[in-house]
Design a protein around this motif. Sequence first.
Motif, short mmCIF file in Angstrom:
data_model
loop_
_atom_site.label_atom_id
_atom_site.label_comp_id
_atom_site.label_asym_id
_atom_site.label_seq_id
_atom_site.Cartn_x
_atom_site.Cartn_y
_atom_site.Cartn_z
N LEU A 118 0.83 -1.21 0.00
CA LEU A 118 0.00 0.00 0.00
C LEU A 118 0.86 1.26 0.00
O LEU A 118 0.58 2.21 -0.74
CB LEU A 118 -0.92 0.03 1.22
CG LEU A 118 -2.06 -0.97 1.29
CD1 LEU A 118 -2.89 -0.73 2.55
CD2 LEU A 118 -2.94 -0.90 0.07
N TYR A 143 -2.68 5.04 -3.22
CA TYR A 143 -3.07 4.84 -1.82
C TYR A 143 -2.38 5.90 -0.95
O TYR A 143 -1.21 6.23 -1.16
CB TYR A 143 -2.64 3.46 -1.31
CG TYR A 143 -3.61 2.37 -1.66
CD1 TYR A 143 -4.74 2.12 -0.88
CD2 TYR A 143 -3.40 1.57 -2.78
CE1 TYR A 143 -5.63 1.12 -1.21
CE2 TYR A 143 -4.29 0.56 -3.11
CZ TYR A 143 -5.40 0.34 -2.32
OH TYR A 143 -6.28 -0.65 -2.64
N ILE A 179 -6.88 4.72 5.49
CA ILE A 179 -6.35 4.40 4.17
C ILE A 179 -7.32 4.92 3.11
O ILE A 179 -8.50 4.54 3.10
CB ILE A 179 -6.18 2.87 3.98
CG1 ILE A 179 -5.21 2.31 5.01
CG2 ILE A 179 -5.72 2.56 2.55
CD1 ILE A 179 -5.10 0.79 4.99
N ASN A 227 -8.07 5.19 -0.98
CA ASN A 227 -7.77 4.59 -2.27
C ASN A 227 -8.34 5.52 -3.34
O ASN A 227 -9.55 5.54 -3.58
CB ASN A 227 -8.39 3.20 -2.37
CG ASN A 227 -8.11 2.53 -3.69
OD1 ASN A 227 -7.65 3.15 -4.64
ND2 ASN A 227 -8.39 1.23 -3.75
#
Length: 160
Positions: free
Chosen positions: A50, A56, A72, A74
């Motif tokens: 990641l 990301y 996180i 995306n």
Amino acid sequence: MIREANTKDVASLAALALHVWLNTYTVDGMRKEYADFAITQFTKEYFETLLACEHYHVLVYEKTGAILGFAIANLDSFYDEPSNGYELEKLYVHSHFQGKGIGKALIKAIEQHCGNPFWLYTWAENKSNVFYQRLGFKQVGEFKFDFAGATILNYVYVNS
């Protein structure tokens, strides 16, 4: 302090992800399928991947050298239509520190770092639904998937 995650954080991120995921989803005990998923998904290698991927963004909430939560984003994941923005893929806060503003602070940091709008999904039976609703997120859909012989219902939210 909220900062971008780095490769020195991967062991802490993996352990925290295991802790939060297992506390959230194993409410009826530890089933083999759940254990297998968690220990193969949330690895140091997963977080290294990641961190190396440009779409990301991983932010951590750190206090006195310990990571208490992470988010996180995306930027390549969309729900339904592009106007819903990117996906907040994970917002995990250590169970001992929930209810102390860490999740809200991470959301604000993601907004500042990556912009608005964004979408996320959460298990229908997760107590986080109340948290997102209280922050003004609007439910825009739902989806189901099969996991370990059960159908899992998730609600999709967009920040407003």
